[in-house]
Design an enzyme around this catalytic site. Structure first.
Site, PDB file in Angstrom:
ATOM      1  N   ASN A  34       1.588  -1.883   9.064  1.00  0.00           N
ATOM      2  CA  ASN A  34       2.942  -1.330   8.912  1.00  0.00           C
ATOM      3  C   ASN A  34       3.222  -0.408  10.106  1.00  0.00           C
ATOM      4  OD1 ASN A  34       5.151   0.238   8.261  1.00  0.00           O
ATOM      5  ND2 ASN A  34       4.530   0.599   6.134  1.00  0.00           N
ATOM      6  N   HIS A  84      10.967  -5.493   6.409  1.00  0.00           N
ATOM      7  CA  HIS A  84      10.015  -4.513   6.916  1.00  0.00           C
ATOM      8  C   HIS A  84       8.608  -4.925   6.473  1.00  0.00           C
ATOM      9  CE1 HIS A  84       7.800  -0.987   7.713  1.00  0.00           C
ATOM     10  NE2 HIS A  84       7.809  -0.526   6.473  1.00  0.00           N
ATOM     11  N   CYS A 103      10.942   3.997   7.854  1.00  0.00           N
ATOM     12  CA  CYS A 103      10.735   2.547   8.038  1.00  0.00           C
ATOM     13  C   CYS A 103      12.047   1.765   8.041  1.00  0.00           C
ATOM     14  CB  CYS A 103       9.803   2.010   6.968  1.00  0.00           C
ATOM     15  SG  CYS A 103       8.187   2.796   7.021  1.00  0.00           S
TER      16      CYS A 103
HETATM   17  N1  COA Z   1     -10.000   0.326  -0.636  1.00  0.00           N
HETATM   18  C1  COA Z   1     -10.567   0.114  -1.838  1.00  0.00           C
HETATM   19  N2  COA Z   1     -10.075   0.611  -2.978  1.00  0.00           N
HETATM   20  C2  COA Z   1      -8.966   1.340  -2.897  1.00  0.00           C
HETATM   21  C3  COA Z   1      -8.312   1.595  -1.690  1.00  0.00           C
HETATM   22  C4  COA Z   1      -8.874   1.069  -0.516  1.00  0.00           C
HETATM   23  N3  COA Z   1      -8.334   1.246   0.673  1.00  0.00           N
HETATM   24  N4  COA Z   1      -7.203   2.329  -1.917  1.00  0.00           N
HETATM   25  C5  COA Z   1      -7.172   2.532  -3.251  1.00  0.00           C
HETATM   26  N5  COA Z   1      -8.230   1.942  -3.832  1.00  0.00           N
HETATM   27  C6  COA Z   1      -8.589   1.902  -5.247  1.00  0.00           C
HETATM   28  C7  COA Z   1      -7.975   3.038  -6.024  1.00  0.00           C
HETATM   29  O1  COA Z   1      -8.772   4.196  -5.958  1.00  0.00           O
HETATM   30  C8  COA Z   1      -7.923   2.467  -7.418  1.00  0.00           C
HETATM   31  O2  COA Z   1      -9.188   2.570  -8.014  1.00  0.00           O
HETATM   32  P1  COA Z   1      -9.338   2.959  -9.566  1.00  0.00           P
HETATM   33  O3  COA Z   1      -8.669   1.832 -10.293  1.00  0.00           O
HETATM   34  O4  COA Z   1     -10.806   3.027  -9.752  1.00  0.00           O
HETATM   35  O5  COA Z   1      -8.636   4.251  -9.736  1.00  0.00           O
HETATM   36  C9  COA Z   1      -7.669   0.978  -7.189  1.00  0.00           C
HETATM   37  O6  COA Z   1      -8.062   0.722  -5.819  1.00  0.00           O
HETATM   38  C10 COA Z   1      -6.213   0.593  -7.347  1.00  0.00           C
HETATM   39  O7  COA Z   1      -5.460   1.550  -6.642  1.00  0.00           O
HETATM   40  P2  COA Z   1      -3.907   1.496  -6.602  1.00  0.00           P
HETATM   41  O8  COA Z   1      -3.370   2.654  -5.842  1.00  0.00           O
HETATM   42  O9  COA Z   1      -3.438   1.272  -8.020  1.00  0.00           O
HETATM   43  O10 COA Z   1      -3.736   0.151  -5.752  1.00  0.00           O
HETATM   44  P3  COA Z   1      -2.466  -0.708  -5.554  1.00  0.00           P
HETATM   45  O11 COA Z   1      -2.682  -2.061  -6.082  1.00  0.00           O
HETATM   46  O12 COA Z   1      -1.214   0.020  -5.974  1.00  0.00           O
HETATM   47  O13 COA Z   1      -2.434  -0.832  -3.980  1.00  0.00           O
HETATM   48  C11 COA Z   1      -1.292   0.046  -2.068  1.00  0.00           C
HETATM   49  C12 COA Z   1      -2.319   0.321  -3.186  1.00  0.00           C
HETATM   50  C13 COA Z   1      -1.137   1.322  -1.249  1.00  0.00           C
HETATM   51  C14 COA Z   1      -1.804  -1.073  -1.216  1.00  0.00           C
HETATM   52  C15 COA Z   1       0.058  -0.361  -2.731  1.00  0.00           C
HETATM   53  O14 COA Z   1       0.403   0.552  -3.746  1.00  0.00           O
HETATM   54  C16 COA Z   1       1.170  -0.453  -1.746  1.00  0.00           C
HETATM   55  O15 COA Z   1       1.134  -1.217  -0.816  1.00  0.00           O
HETATM   56  N6  COA Z   1       2.258   0.295  -1.971  1.00  0.00           N
HETATM   57  C17 COA Z   1       3.381   0.289  -1.079  1.00  0.00           C
HETATM   58  C18 COA Z   1       3.032   1.085   0.109  1.00  0.00           C
HETATM   59  C19 COA Z   1       4.026   0.922   1.223  1.00  0.00           C
HETATM   60  O16 COA Z   1       4.534  -0.117   1.419  1.00  0.00           O
HETATM   61  N7  COA Z   1       4.259   2.017   1.931  1.00  0.00           N
HETATM   62  C20 COA Z   1       5.096   2.056   3.056  1.00  0.00           C
HETATM   63  C21 COA Z   1       6.501   1.863   2.686  1.00  0.00           C
HETATM   64  S1  COA Z   1       7.506   1.929   4.061  1.00  0.00           S
END
Ligand code: COA
Length: 323
Positions: A278, A248, A112
């Site tokens: 993204n 980004h 990215c």
């Molecule tokens: N829909 C609904 N629930 C979801 C889900 C989805 N698509 N994805 C995960 N969950 C659930 C999880 O299972 C978890 O449930 P639990 O509490 O019962 O275990 C809960 O939501 C929270 O999950 P978590 O992974 O802690 O969520 P988060 O707030 O960290 O958000 C992302 C997840 C991926 C959106 C976030 O971590 C993120 O954006 N990270 C950066 C990713 C990124 O930018 N990547 C590219 C970089 S170049």
């Protein structure tokens, strides 16, 4: 010599998948995706819309916007993690499609952060007087690398391409800061080894993008402001002097957090991930092109571009809008 952006272009696939469509594929909801990421829709490549196809269209748009002919391009750098093929390179395929017969072409993989690294690499060539014009492209069909059964990743990504034309000029502003941290590479991966899981007659899960979302989030919100501070110090500029921060487009919450840490208005941080998701190396040049074509950039505007992603890699560059 400094490379100045004199044209931008972009191209995204025609087909649009909204969050509701994903909610029919995995257990998620429009509300969850919007709230946690800021994404509402993403464009998905179909049929002839390959990485090279999108990249070539974006490149032609950028050349048209610059008022330049393909023959004038001396360097093409294509940043991608989703090339259609290992060889020939995406950059050589773009060259063939657009007729940039005088260009030297190669690909670059910094995930990215790819477009930022392509910008810096092109600047290095232009500042040395090796080339006078460069076409830099970020292009992805991430839908090919996405595990559409994994709700923690499939909601984030989209396909598209963006491009910019740089021309060497005697004076101008450019500064850059880049970093890599290979030790932490395990938090965001996608392997091309052992593609087939013969026991389950399916693609092996590790051949799709895999991510520790929380770790990537923490990395981005701490390292992006650090890189921007380092860049400002290097350029001897104050954060208040910056007109736009083009980050980004990974997650709206990451961008809001960076704006807060830098004590800057969120209005200085344009966001378009609602429409595209993204798109990895394509996200910054698509955003730059959207702003250029919307007339949102004024001559003399100071722009900080900041990328972050797999590697891990991150950085920030300062350019002055001169178009
Ligand atoms: N829909 C609904 N629930 C979801 C889900 C989805 N698509 N994805 C995960 N969950 C659930 C999880 O299972 C978890 O449930 P639990 O509490 O019962 O275990 C809960 O939501 C929270 O999950 P978590 O992974 O802690 O969520 P988060 O707030 O960290 O958000 C992302 C997840 C991926 C959106 C976030 O971590 C993120 O954006 N990270 C950066 C990713 C990124 O930018 N990547 C590219 C970089 S170049």
């Amino acid at each position: 010599m400094i490379g100045k952006v004199c044209g931008t272009g972009s191209c995204v696939p025609a087909e649009v998948w909204d969050n509701q469509r994903l909610a029919e594929m995995v257990e998620t909801s429009d509300e969850w995706i919007r709230e946690r990421t800021g994404v509402a829709r993403r464009h998905i490549a179909r049929g002839e819309e390959t990485t090279v196809y999108l990249a070539s269209k974006a490149s032609m748009n950028a050349l048209e916007n610059a008022g330049m002919k393909p023959e004038e391009v001396e360097l093409i750098i294509a940043a991608t993690i989703s090339p259609d093929q290992i060889m020939p390179s995406t950059a050589c395929e773009i060259q063939k499609n657009i007729g940039a017969v005088n260009a030297t072409c190669f690909d670059l993989n910094a995930a990215c952060t790819g477009f930022l690294f392509a910008l810096n690499t092109a600047q290095a060539y232009l500042s040395q007087g090796i080339y006078k014009t460069a076409l830099i492209v970020g292009a992805e069909t991430l839908s090919n690398l996405t595990n559409w059964k994994d709700r923690s990743t499939c909601i984030l990504f989209g396909d598209g391409a963006g491009a910019a034309v740089l021309k060497a000029e005697e004076t101008g502003i450019f500064a850059q800061v880049t970093h890599s941290d290979g030790e932490k590479g395990g938090v965001l991966t996608c392997t091309s080894r052992n593609r087939i899981d013969y026991e389950n007659h399916a693609a092996a899960p590790e051949t799709y993008m895999q991510m520790d979302g929380k770790e990537v989030f923490k990395f981005a919100v701490s390292k992006v402001p650090e890189a921007i501070d380092e860049l400002l110090e290097k350029a001897q500029m104050d954060v208040q002097q910056i007109d736009h921060f083009l980050l980004h487009q990974a997650n709206e919450r990451i961008i809001r957090s960076v704006a807060k840490r830098l004590k800057q208005s969120i209005d200085k941080f344009p966001i378009n991930m609602e429409e595209y998701g993204n798109t990895s190396s394509a996200s910054i040049p698509i955003l730059l092109d959207n702003l250029n074509r919307a007339g949102a950039l004024e001559k003399g505007d100071k722009i900080i571009i900041s990328g972050f992603g797999a590697g891990l890699s991150y950085g920030a560059s300062l350019i002055e809008w001169q178009k």
